[in-house]
Design a protein around this motif. Sequence first.
Motif, PDB file in Angstrom:
ATOM      1  N   PRO A   1      42.782  33.586  55.301  1.00 17.43           N
ATOM      2  CA  PRO A   1      41.931  33.792  54.118  1.00 17.43           C
ATOM      3  C   PRO A   1      40.879  34.877  54.330  1.00 17.43           C
ATOM      4  N   TYR A   2      40.308  34.938  55.529  1.00 14.22           N
ATOM      5  CA  TYR A   2      39.323  35.970  55.842  1.00 14.22           C
ATOM      6  C   TYR A   2      39.953  37.358  55.792  1.00 14.22           C
ATOM      7  N   VAL A   3      41.169  37.501  56.343  1.00 11.14           N
ATOM      8  CA  VAL A   3      41.848  38.790  56.322  1.00 11.14           C
ATOM      9  C   VAL A   3      42.131  39.216  54.883  1.00 11.14           C
ATOM     10  N   GLN A   4      42.599  38.285  54.056  1.00 13.54           N
ATOM     11  CA  GLN A   4      42.899  38.625  52.657  1.00 13.54           C
ATOM     12  C   GLN A   4      41.631  38.998  51.903  1.00 13.54           C
ATOM     13  N   ALA A   5      40.540  38.297  52.165  1.00 12.85           N
ATOM     14  CA  ALA A   5      39.269  38.644  51.530  1.00 12.85           C
ATOM     15  C   ALA A   5      38.819  40.029  51.969  1.00 12.85           C
ATOM     16  N   MET A   6      39.003  40.338  53.244  1.00 11.51           N
ATOM     17  CA  MET A   6      38.634  41.646  53.778  1.00 11.51           C
ATOM     18  C   MET A   6      39.481  42.750  53.134  1.00 11.51           C
ATOM     19  N   LEU A   7      40.784  42.499  52.951  1.00 13.77           N
ATOM     20  CA  LEU A   7      41.660  43.488  52.330  1.00 13.77           C
ATOM     21  C   LEU A   7      41.277  43.708  50.870  1.00 13.77           C
ATOM     22  N   LEU A   8      40.901  42.642  50.170  1.00 12.16           N
ATOM     23  CA  LEU A   8      40.450  42.802  48.790  1.00 12.16           C
ATOM     24  C   LEU A   8      39.172  43.636  48.734  1.00 12.16           C
ATOM     25  N   ALA A   9      38.250  43.378  49.648  1.00 13.54           N
ATOM     26  CA  ALA A   9      37.010  44.156  49.693  1.00 13.54           C
ATOM     27  C   ALA A   9      37.309  45.631  49.975  1.00 13.54           C
ATOM     28  N   ARG A  10      38.247  45.896  50.857  1.00  8.98           N
ATOM     29  CA  ARG A  10      38.609  47.280  51.176  1.00  8.98           C
ATOM     30  C   ARG A  10      39.219  47.977  49.960  1.00  8.98           C
ATOM     31  N   TYR A  11      40.027  47.250  49.198  1.00 12.39           N
ATOM     32  CA  TYR A  11      40.595  47.823  47.978  1.00 12.39           C
ATOM     33  C   TYR A  11      39.495  48.145  46.965  1.00 12.39           C
ATOM     34  N   LEU A  12      38.567  47.220  46.781  1.00 14.86           N
ATOM     35  CA  LEU A  12      37.488  47.440  45.818  1.00 14.86           C
ATOM     36  C   LEU A  12      36.599  48.609  46.230  1.00 14.86           C
ATOM     37  N   ARG A  13      36.461  48.830  47.535  1.00 13.06           N
ATOM     38  CA  ARG A  13      35.670  49.969  48.021  1.00 13.06           C
ATOM     39  C   ARG A  13      36.424  51.298  47.889  1.00 13.06           C
ATOM     40  N   GLY A  14      37.737  51.233  47.626  1.00 14.71           N
ATOM     41  CA  GLY A  14      38.522  52.455  47.506  1.00 14.71           C
ATOM     42  C   GLY A  14      39.248  52.852  48.763  1.00 14.71           C
ATOM     43  N   ASP A  15      39.251  51.981  49.786  1.00 13.58           N
ATOM     44  CA  ASP A  15      39.917  52.308  51.048  1.00 13.58           C
ATOM     45  C   ASP A  15      41.424  52.065  50.997  1.00 13.58           C
ATOM     46  N   LEU A  16      41.887  51.253  50.047  1.00 15.28           N
ATOM     47  CA  LEU A  16      43.311  50.960  49.887  1.00 15.28           C
ATOM     48  C   LEU A  16      43.727  51.279  48.455  1.00 15.28           C
ATOM     49  N   ASP A  17      45.006  51.601  48.273  1.00 18.01           N
ATOM     50  CA  ASP A  17      45.512  51.924  46.940  1.00 18.01           C
ATOM     51  C   ASP A  17      45.726  50.685  46.075  1.00 18.01           C
ATOM     52  N   GLY A  18      45.856  49.536  46.692  1.00 20.83           N
ATOM     53  CA  GLY A  18      46.049  48.289  45.950  1.00 20.83           C
ATOM     54  C   GLY A  18      45.725  47.114  46.846  1.00 20.83           C
ATOM     55  N   TYR A  19      45.611  45.934  46.257  1.00 21.62           N
ATOM     56  CA  TYR A  19      45.371  44.738  47.057  1.00 21.62           C
ATOM     57  C   TYR A  19      46.704  44.210  47.574  1.00 21.62           C
ATOM     58  N   PRO A  20      46.884  44.167  48.906  1.00 25.38           N
ATOM     59  CA  PRO A  20      48.159  43.683  49.464  1.00 25.38           C
ATOM     60  C   PRO A  20      48.142  42.164  49.621  1.00 25.38           C
ATOM     61  N   PRO A  21      48.935  41.433  48.847  1.00 25.46           N
ATOM     62  CA  PRO A  21      48.970  39.974  48.995  1.00 25.46           C
ATOM     63  C   PRO A  21      49.626  39.573  50.310  1.00 25.46           C
ATOM     64  N   PHE A  22      49.401  38.317  50.699  1.00 29.87           N
ATOM     65  CA  PHE A  22      50.009  37.785  51.917  1.00 29.87           C
ATOM     66  C   PHE A  22      51.436  37.387  51.604  1.00 29.87           C
ATOM     67  N   LEU A  23      52.400  38.081  52.198  1.00 31.89           N
ATOM     68  CA  LEU A  23      53.814  37.847  51.941  1.00 31.89           C
ATOM     69  C   LEU A  23      54.466  37.311  53.206  1.00 31.89           C
ATOM     70  N   TRP A  24      54.753  36.010  53.220  1.00 30.90           N
ATOM     71  CA  TRP A  24      55.286  35.317  54.395  1.00 30.90           C
ATOM     72  C   TRP A  24      56.798  35.251  54.306  1.00 30.90           C
ATOM     73  N   LYS A  25      57.428  35.279  55.477  1.00 32.02           N
ATOM     74  CA  LYS A  25      58.900  35.165  55.480  1.00 32.02           C
ATOM     75  C   LYS A  25      59.356  34.569  56.796  1.00 32.02           C
TER      76      LYS A  25
END
Length: 343
Positions: free
Chosen positions: A319-343
């Motif tokens: 959950p912390y990693v996903q929250a961090m990735l969302l924050a990075r997207y909102l800051r403009g560091d990522l092109d989109g929010y990458p969801p957690f895709l398990w397999k």
Amino acid sequence: MKKLLNTLYVTRENGYLGLDGENIVIYDDNKEIGRLPLHNLESIVSFGYRGTSPALMGACVEKNIPLCYLSPQGKFLAQVTGSVRGNVILREKQFESSRDGKVSLDIAKSCIIGKIYNARWVLERTIRDHGMQIDTERVKQASEFLKGSLQEIRQCETKDQLRGYEGEAAKLYFRVFDEMILQQKKDFFFEKRSKRPPMDRVNALLSFTYTLLTHMVRSALETVGLDPYVGYLHTERPGRVSLALDLMEELRPVLADRFVLSLINRKMLNGKDFKIKENGAVLMTEDARKMILTEWQNRKKEQITHPYLKEKVEWGLVPYVQAMLLARYLRGDLDGYPPFLWK
């Protein structure tokens, strides 16, 4: 990377929490039954009504240790948190994105894509590992429906459409959920999702575990500086942690549902661990809650390879990693929010 510390779960209904120096002290009927150093904790969850001393509340606020109060049955009551973390610029970006129709829809779609993708692979893993014990064709049909739903979700243009596709996919997933219960079928059976109150043992376990997951995601969002109340898919209303509910969607199948199934299929619980009230509501015993919380802590420490970061992380940090990735997207560091895709 954030260090995974411990969450203290106080399950005694008559438990009272106090402070002695730098230690949290747990009392039951005015008798001390345990103590722990505060610096070893990342959060505290209390399942009782007796409460907490003002001194402990102040210490938790000062050290940014969330203090969450739940009813003995796991219903959220209140939470005490410290100062707002992060910076105002990140939160402004979050508020702007929640009001931007396209950005808001894109983030909501990512969360639901993660949920349905993961639900599908929970079904596929069951087919692979237990194909001789289940109705394989029925589960396979559900899996194929979820696969088709993913394409429809990617193309949907409104949140109402998104909620419709998500609802249909969730309904079909839960329609075959009973197939994944391989042991103790007499005591543990599942027909449909029932929440308030849960009307069978499986629903009681799911609701309790979803509450624990919500607490994890909420704490993670606050840690990275996001407001857990301002979401994208779940509508905002007073007291509702909408963003936490959004982000937990993608983790429900792989973290919560699989955890519940493992408790049942490994026979760590049995029918005697539950009580049925006159209105049909099913409640867990205190001993059952303690065992579940112990196993939940153990599950949080298990390591996986994060599908986006390609790094080893503990389940409790996802959950912390996903929250961090969302924050990075909102800051403009990522092109989109990458969801957690398990397999």
